[in-house]
Design an enzyme around this catalytic site. Structure first.
Site, mmCIF file in Angstrom:
data_model
loop_
_atom_site.group_PDB
_atom_site.id
_atom_site.type_symbol
_atom_site.label_atom_id
_atom_site.label_comp_id
_atom_site.label_asym_id
_atom_site.label_seq_id
_atom_site.Cartn_x
_atom_site.Cartn_y
_atom_site.Cartn_z
ATOM 1 N N LYS A 16 24.196 36.873 26.997
ATOM 2 C CA LYS A 16 23.864 36.016 25.858
ATOM 3 C C LYS A 16 24.197 34.596 26.295
ATOM 4 O O LYS A 16 24.953 33.867 25.641
ATOM 5 C CB LYS A 16 24.667 36.468 24.614
ATOM 6 C CG LYS A 16 24.251 35.800 23.304
ATOM 7 C CD LYS A 16 22.879 36.222 22.787
ATOM 8 C CE LYS A 16 22.518 35.422 21.539
ATOM 9 N NZ LYS A 16 21.103 35.602 21.141
ATOM 10 N N ASP A 30 19.548 40.250 22.627
ATOM 11 C CA ASP A 30 18.654 40.536 21.489
ATOM 12 C C ASP A 30 17.271 40.953 21.982
ATOM 13 O O ASP A 30 16.692 41.934 21.507
ATOM 14 C CB ASP A 30 18.588 39.341 20.517
ATOM 15 C CG ASP A 30 18.321 38.007 21.191
ATOM 16 O OD1 ASP A 30 18.359 37.942 22.436
ATOM 17 O OD2 ASP A 30 18.079 37.008 20.475
ATOM 18 N N TYR A 41 36.594 43.543 24.226
ATOM 19 C CA TYR A 41 37.387 44.746 23.997
ATOM 20 C C TYR A 41 38.854 44.532 24.365
ATOM 21 O O TYR A 41 39.734 45.162 23.784
ATOM 22 C CB TYR A 41 36.853 45.915 24.843
ATOM 23 C CG TYR A 41 35.815 46.766 24.155
ATOM 24 C CD1 TYR A 41 34.615 46.220 23.715
ATOM 25 C CD2 TYR A 41 36.029 48.124 23.972
ATOM 26 C CE1 TYR A 41 33.668 47.004 23.107
ATOM 27 C CE2 TYR A 41 35.084 48.917 23.367
ATOM 28 C CZ TYR A 41 33.906 48.359 22.928
ATOM 29 O OH TYR A 41 32.968 49.147 22.322
ATOM 30 N N ASP A 87 23.951 53.400 23.098
ATOM 31 C CA ASP A 87 23.592 54.293 21.980
ATOM 32 C C ASP A 87 22.093 54.211 21.708
ATOM 33 O O ASP A 87 21.434 55.212 21.432
ATOM 34 C CB ASP A 87 24.354 53.918 20.692
ATOM 35 C CG ASP A 87 25.722 54.602 20.610
ATOM 36 O OD1 ASP A 87 26.301 54.913 21.672
ATOM 37 O OD2 ASP A 87 26.211 54.813 19.480
ATOM 38 N N ASP A 146 28.071 48.954 25.104
ATOM 39 C CA ASP A 146 28.410 49.944 24.079
ATOM 40 C C ASP A 146 27.229 50.118 23.124
ATOM 41 O O ASP A 146 26.793 51.232 22.827
ATOM 42 C CB ASP A 146 29.657 49.484 23.306
ATOM 43 C CG ASP A 146 30.012 50.440 22.173
ATOM 44 O OD1 ASP A 146 30.015 51.652 22.404
ATOM 45 O OD2 ASP A 146 30.267 49.954 21.048
HETATM 46 C C1 IPM Z 1 31.981 54.616 23.594
HETATM 47 C C2 IPM Z 1 32.740 54.584 22.289
HETATM 48 C C3 IPM Z 1 34.079 53.879 22.501
HETATM 49 C C4 IPM Z 1 33.777 52.456 22.919
HETATM 50 C C5 IPM Z 1 35.051 53.914 21.298
HETATM 51 C C6 IPM Z 1 35.317 55.322 20.844
HETATM 52 C C7 IPM Z 1 36.330 53.208 21.611
HETATM 53 O O1 IPM Z 1 31.969 54.001 21.306
HETATM 54 O O2 IPM Z 1 32.517 55.168 24.572
HETATM 55 O O3 IPM Z 1 30.853 54.110 23.642
HETATM 56 O O4 IPM Z 1 33.528 51.589 22.072
HETATM 57 O O5 IPM Z 1 33.786 52.190 24.116
HETATM 58 MG MG MG Z 2 29.951 53.590 21.912
#
Ligand code: IPM
Ligand code: MG
Length: 355
Positions: free
Chosen positions: A190, A222, A140, A250, A246
């Site tokens: 990884k 993975d 990042y 999710d 990240d």
């Molecule tokens: C998160 C989001 C952010 C990230 C984006 C919006 C920059 O996806 O907070 O998970 O990738 O960190």
């Molecule tokens: Mg995110």
């Protein structure tokens, strides 16, 4: 207790969910909490107001606050802008400027929502894991980065980079957190392919020696993605780098029924911390009063616990959420047959009333 809170609703549904968290915090006044709210733009709202996704005044406000409560950033209308004007950059800069290196993303299943999870009940019942995502390093922020060359033969470059110090401090954070939980840490990397991740594994292992009471294990990313679906109930504290965190957070969020349920706390060694739902700005449903405010409300609960040292108030918020779910109120993302669908605003008011 009096606290100054910077409200950064940002874009899209961020503007709808943050006011719901504010309602809930106001409802806690009767328990001795007094919050002084000041609002400022970030993300696309920052670009509109000051031509900057993180206007200097917003950063100053954040730095002068006891905590920052953020909604979400991003909208299609900003996608064509150069990188320096992209909404997401505002958030990345804020995290970096406040040195918020540990991003906590707890995925906990409310028993009331067991039917909303895409997994079978027996796989997710009692799910209670927490991802500790490193937040200020990795690909990042690594240099060099950019796109160079002539059209047709251009090259895009990003750099995965971690220093020992960056790995060590987030590893310590994860081990300390595990002490108050089920005493297990899974580190995800990884290391079979990437040198950065070989270093990650070495330093996490070394750091773990100071925590003999914690069971440390390692997994490649993975395999971990698969494990999150196969046996998420076995996971306790999961520590990983910025990008893997990240992605996996999710995935973990979805186990709880909806991305609309997952809160987060981004912490460093000093105040203020940053508290934000994991979900994004959801342009598809923005402005329609359809968003689920629970992730934002639970982010405020994390603020009460980690930021203000008031786990009692934090659990009041969690109980209020559970009571409203038990009364069968649902936003559309977590609706099931036999439940009543309400909008973002009504859900927020119901939770505030249940405090
Ligand atoms: C998160 C989001 C952010 C990230 C984006 C919006 C920059 O996806 O907070 O998970 O990738 O960190
Ligand atoms: Mg995110």
């Amino acid at each position: 207790m009096e606290k100054r809170i910077a409200l950064l609703p940002g874009d899209g549904i961020g503007r709808e969910v943050v006011p719901q968290a504010v309602k809930v915090l106001k409802a806690l006044e009767r328990y001795g909490l007094r919050c002084l709210f000041t609002e400022a733009p970030i993300g696309g709202a920052g670009v509109d107001a000051a031509d900057d996704p993180l206007p200097p005044a917003t950063l100053d406000l954040a730095k002068a606050s006891d905590a920052v409560l953020l909604g979400a950033v991003g909208a299609p209308k900003y996608e064509h802008l150069p990188r320096s004007k992209r909404p997401g950059l505002g958030l990345l800069k804020l995290r970096k400027a406040l040195d918020l290196y540990a991003n906590l993303r707890p995925a906990k299943l409310f028993p009331e929502l067991i039917g909303a999870s895409p997994l079978k009940a027996e796989r997710v019942e009692g799910l209670d894991l927490i991802i500790v995502r490193e937040l200020t390093g990795d690909i990042y922020f690594g240099e060099p980065r950019g796109i160079s060359g002539e059209e047709g033969t251009r090259e895009g470059v990003n750099t995965m980079r971690y220093t020992e110090r960056e790995i060590r401090r987030v590893a310590h954070f994860a081990f300390r957190l595990a002490r108050g939980r089920r005493k297990k840490v899974l580190s995800i990397d990884k290391a079979n392919v990437l040198e950065t991740m070989v270093l990650w594994r070495q330093i996490v292992t070394e750091t773990g020696k100071s925590y003999p009471e914690i069971a440390l294990s390692h997994q490649y990313v993975d395999a971990a993605a698969m494990e999150l679906i196969r046996g998420p109930r076995d996971l306790d504290v999961v520590v990983t780098g910025n990008m893997f965190g990240d992605i996996l957070s999710d995935e973990a969020a979805m186990l709880t029924g909806s991305l609309g349920m997952l809160p987060s706390a981004s912490l460093g060694d000093d105040e203020p911390g940053l508290y934000e739902p994991v979900h994004g700005s959801a342009p598809d449903i923005a402005g329609q009063d359809k968003a689920n405010p629970i992730a934002a409300i639970l982010s405020a609960a994390l603020m009460l616990d980690h930021g203000f040292g008031r786990p009692d108030l934090s659990s009041r918020v969690e109980q209020a959420v559970r009571r409203v779910l038990a009364a069968n109120l649902r936003t559309a993302d977590i609706a099931e047959p036999g439940t009543r669908i309400v909008g973002c605003d009504e859900m927020g008011s119901a939770i505030a009333a249940a405090i």
